[in-house]
Design an enzyme around this catalytic site. Structure first.
Site, PDB file in Angstrom:
ATOM      1  CB  CYS A   1      22.682   8.494  66.963  1.00  0.00           C
ATOM      2  SG  CYS A   1      21.838   6.918  67.135  1.00  0.00           S
TER       3      CYS A   1
ATOM      4  CD  GLU B   1      18.388   5.015  60.164  1.00  0.00           C
ATOM      5  OE1 GLU B   1      18.184   5.653  61.205  1.00  0.00           O
ATOM      6  OE2 GLU B   1      17.494   4.381  59.577  1.00  0.00           O
TER       7      GLU B   1
HETATM    8  P1  NAD Z   1      30.607  10.591  60.116  1.00  0.00           P
HETATM    9  O1  NAD Z   1      29.477  11.194  59.361  1.00  0.00           O
HETATM   10  O2  NAD Z   1      31.831  11.402  60.303  1.00  0.00           O
HETATM   11  O3  NAD Z   1      31.103   9.222  59.424  1.00  0.00           O
HETATM   12  C1  NAD Z   1      30.229   8.147  59.156  1.00  0.00           C
HETATM   13  C2  NAD Z   1      30.764   7.311  58.004  1.00  0.00           C
HETATM   14  O4  NAD Z   1      30.836   8.139  56.854  1.00  0.00           O
HETATM   15  C3  NAD Z   1      32.161   6.729  58.212  1.00  0.00           C
HETATM   16  O5  NAD Z   1      32.187   5.392  57.744  1.00  0.00           O
HETATM   17  C4  NAD Z   1      33.044   7.597  57.326  1.00  0.00           C
HETATM   18  O6  NAD Z   1      34.138   6.894  56.778  1.00  0.00           O
HETATM   19  C5  NAD Z   1      32.095   8.002  56.224  1.00  0.00           C
HETATM   20  N1  NAD Z   1      32.443   9.288  55.597  1.00  0.00           N
HETATM   21  C6  NAD Z   1      33.136  10.299  56.142  1.00  0.00           C
HETATM   22  N2  NAD Z   1      33.267  11.313  55.261  1.00  0.00           N
HETATM   23  C7  NAD Z   1      32.650  10.910  54.126  1.00  0.00           C
HETATM   24  C8  NAD Z   1      32.445  11.506  52.844  1.00  0.00           C
HETATM   25  N3  NAD Z   1      32.910  12.720  52.549  1.00  0.00           N
HETATM   26  N4  NAD Z   1      31.742  10.808  51.923  1.00  0.00           N
HETATM   27  C9  NAD Z   1      31.251   9.587  52.215  1.00  0.00           C
HETATM   28  N5  NAD Z   1      31.405   8.972  53.406  1.00  0.00           N
HETATM   29  C10 NAD Z   1      32.109   9.626  54.348  1.00  0.00           C
HETATM   30  O7  NAD Z   1      29.990  10.130  61.507  1.00  0.00           O
HETATM   31  P2  NAD Z   1      30.717   9.499  62.755  1.00  0.00           P
HETATM   32  O8  NAD Z   1      31.557  10.548  63.409  1.00  0.00           O
HETATM   33  O9  NAD Z   1      31.344   8.207  62.385  1.00  0.00           O
HETATM   34  O10 NAD Z   1      29.447   9.159  63.687  1.00  0.00           O
HETATM   35  C11 NAD Z   1      28.832  10.118  64.480  1.00  0.00           C
HETATM   36  C12 NAD Z   1      27.565  10.643  63.854  1.00  0.00           C
HETATM   37  O11 NAD Z   1      26.737   9.582  63.460  1.00  0.00           O
HETATM   38  C13 NAD Z   1      26.734  11.455  64.839  1.00  0.00           C
HETATM   39  O12 NAD Z   1      26.207  12.575  64.181  1.00  0.00           O
HETATM   40  C14 NAD Z   1      25.617  10.515  65.232  1.00  0.00           C
HETATM   41  O13 NAD Z   1      24.429  11.116  65.666  1.00  0.00           O
HETATM   42  C15 NAD Z   1      25.410   9.772  63.953  1.00  0.00           C
HETATM   43  N6  NAD Z   1      24.810   8.467  64.215  1.00  0.00           N
HETATM   44  C16 NAD Z   1      23.529   8.261  63.821  1.00  0.00           C
HETATM   45  C17 NAD Z   1      22.902   7.047  64.109  1.00  0.00           C
HETATM   46  C18 NAD Z   1      21.497   6.755  63.695  1.00  0.00           C
HETATM   47  O14 NAD Z   1      21.118   5.592  63.756  1.00  0.00           O
HETATM   48  N7  NAD Z   1      20.713   7.719  63.287  1.00  0.00           N
HETATM   49  C19 NAD Z   1      23.613   6.078  64.798  1.00  0.00           C
HETATM   50  C20 NAD Z   1      24.915   6.340  65.186  1.00  0.00           C
HETATM   51  C21 NAD Z   1      25.514   7.539  64.887  1.00  0.00           C
END
Ligand code: NAD
Length: 483
Positions: A257, A223
């Site tokens: 998002c 997602e």
């Molecule tokens: P992010 O990708 O930085 O982090 C998301 C999760 O991934 C966190 O729990 C983090 O700890 C983990 N993570 C970070 N680095 C990682 C790695 N190297 N390996 C594995 N896991 C890792 O995203 P964010 O800043 O928390 O959220 C914002 C993003 O999420 C935006 O791009 C937004 O569009 C997206 N988002 C999508 C949806 C959807 O339903 N499609 C909903 C909300 C947010």
């Protein structure tokens, strides 16, 4: 890396693996939870949310340094409760084995699809809706009879700790577990051999997660994010479009998002749109800095990123209209006023990266086909919004563009419909949850052939060319004439 760091990572890895092993063993002991057992888990989650409601609202508020209570209620807690109700209502129907057509080859047999729990689902949640985006996949996983481990975001640590306490109080560690921690923990978490992994986060991290899952051939639901456009048709009242967009863009200060990322407006109507948008935004938020209805930016780093992107756009020729009704200074705060950005070009970061905050670029267009081509030249977005009363033209948009979901004359609310799948396409994600599609996503649809006492194979099998084989094959070939 220091020896101490390596030791810590090994320790985390061992703990995570032990936790998963315990859940997998529990799954093996009870691989097919009944409807009653699944409803019981969903009911416990329902009650847990009600019990922790006020503390959850307060924790998210502290994590953001100011998150509107109404947003946590309306966009996090109520949708999870709705999702639980919806899943419970449909569970019996979805769990039923489905009878399938028996081909001539299998005469006398019965064919059915069984929907089997996968086992243990891993869930990785982001910070922007730290409750909903952790618990909503959990609802789907539970409904399909799975157990789950959930990794919360390090940027919403108070919510993470509270979710951990809440889940530990209402579930055994063989049913559901919450894991907190930073990137190192997330990295180890996504390397675990889950039976399915749901990742909600950025497209960039989504790629890393999919690589990690590939080593275990763990199926993923991604997602992700992206730039979700809104297109306003020339015939649509511009004030009405601006009003509907302003409502959505203000939520969580644009840190959603599916927030409208940029707005495509007929060239002659750009200024009218900006004026109407500002008017509507101010009617929702007459002040910003000390207004508890207006949510803060999650971290200073995110705030700086957004401000850098505004500066980058200005340096490259954009004009920026800052909507700051009481002309507050935002120095030293985590709040950011809304910035509408005109005269944008592709070389600006606001037109390259997902915005995820209170910035709103306006892209003028001349014809609807130009607008469609603009969207199609870019990554497939998570959502697309189109404003037009004309159903025929809306149909054209639906057919000629790709996106995870669409709202017509509206923004964002498709995420609130439990009876529809939610998920992106291409760079905005893969797989779905919510709806029956969510149940299927977390189940193995296993095709089962049950043969009776009659064994047709024995009659027509090798040596080929026997009489019954010839009869059968001639009959079959007559069924498949050239079309
Ligand atoms: P992010 O990708 O930085 O982090 C998301 C999760 O991934 C966190 O729990 C983090 O700890 C983990 N993570 C970070 N680095 C990682 C790695 N190297 N390996 C594995 N896991 C890792 O995203 P964010 O800043 O928390 O959220 C914002 C993003 O999420 C935006 O791009 C937004 O569009 C997206 N988002 C999508 C949806 C959807 O339903 N499609 C909903 C909300 C947010």
């Amino acid at each position: 890396m220091t020896a101490q760091k390596i030791f810590q990572i090994n320790h985390v890895e061992n703990q995570l693996r032990a936790s998963l092993a315990k859940m997998k063993a529990a799954y093996t002991r009870n691989p097919a939870p009944t409807e009653k057992e699944r409803v019981d888990r969903l009911n416990r989650l329902h009650n847990a949310i009600l019990e922790y409601k006020d503390r959850l609202i307060a924790a998210v508020d502290r994590d953001f340094g100011g998150r509107a209570e109404a947003e946590t209620l309306m966009i996090e807690l109520l949708p999870v409760l709705e999702g639980i109700r919806y899943n419970k209502k449909n569970l019996r129907k979805w769990m039923k084995q489905s009878k399938r057509h028996v081909p001539l080859m299998l005469l006398g047999a019965k064919t059915k699809v069984h929907y089997q729990p996968l086992g243990v689902v891993g869930i990785v949640a982001p910070w922007n809706f730290p409750i909903f985006l952790g618990l909503s996949p959990l609802v789907g996983a539970f409904a399909a009879g799975n157990r789950a481990m959930m990794k919360t975001s390090e940027f919403a640590p108070e919510t993470g700790e509270l979710l951990k306490e809440m889940i530990a109080k209402h579930f055994t560690d063989e049913e559901a577990v919450v894991v907190n921690g930073g990137v190192e923990v997330a990295t180890e978490f996504t390397k675990l051999p889950f039976d399915h992994l749901v990742f909600t986060g950025s497209t960039q991290v989504g790629r890393i997660v999919m690589h990690a899952a590939a080593d275990n051939l763990t199926p993923v639901t991604l997602e992700l994010g992206g730039k979700s456009p809104a297109i306003v048709h020339d015939s649509f009242p511009i004030e009405e479009a601006a009003k509907r967009i302003a409502f959505g863009k203000g939520l969580n200060a644009g840190q959603v998002c599916v927030s409208p990322d940029y707005i495509m407006v007929p060239r002659a109507k750009v200024d009218a749109f900006v004026e109407a948008f500002a008017k509507s935004f101010v009617s929702h938020y007459p002040s910003l800095k000390d207004n508890r209805d207006y949510t803060s930016i999650i971290t200073e780093r995110q705030r700086d990123r957004l401000l850098d992107n505004v500066r980058d756009a200005e340096e490259k020729g954009a004009s920026v209209i800052t909507i700051n009704p009481t002309e507050d200074s935002f120095e030293g705060t985590k709040k950011l006023p809304m910035h509408v950005i005109k005269d944008v070009s592709d070389d600006m970061r606001v037109m390259q990266e997902e915005i995820f905050g209170p910035l709103l670029p306006i892209v003028p267009y001349d014809t609807l086909d130009d607008a469609i081509a603009y969207v199609n030249d870019r990554d497939r977005p998570l959502a697309l919004y189109y404003f037009d009363w004309d159903k025929r033209r809306a149909e054209k948009i639906l057919k000629e563009t790709h996106s995870g979901g669409v709202c017509i004359n509206e923004v964002m609310t498709h995420t609130m419909v439990d009876d529809m799948p939610f998920g992106g396409v291409g760079p905005s994600g893969m797989g779905h949850y919510h709806g029956k599609e969510g149940f299927l996503n977390f189940s193995k649809a296993k095709g089962v052939v049950r043969k009776g006492r009659f064994d047709g194979n024995a009659l027509i099998g090798a040596p080929w060319g026997n009489r019954l084989y010839n009869l059968f094959i001639n009959f079959q070939l007559r069924r498949f004439k050239k079309i």
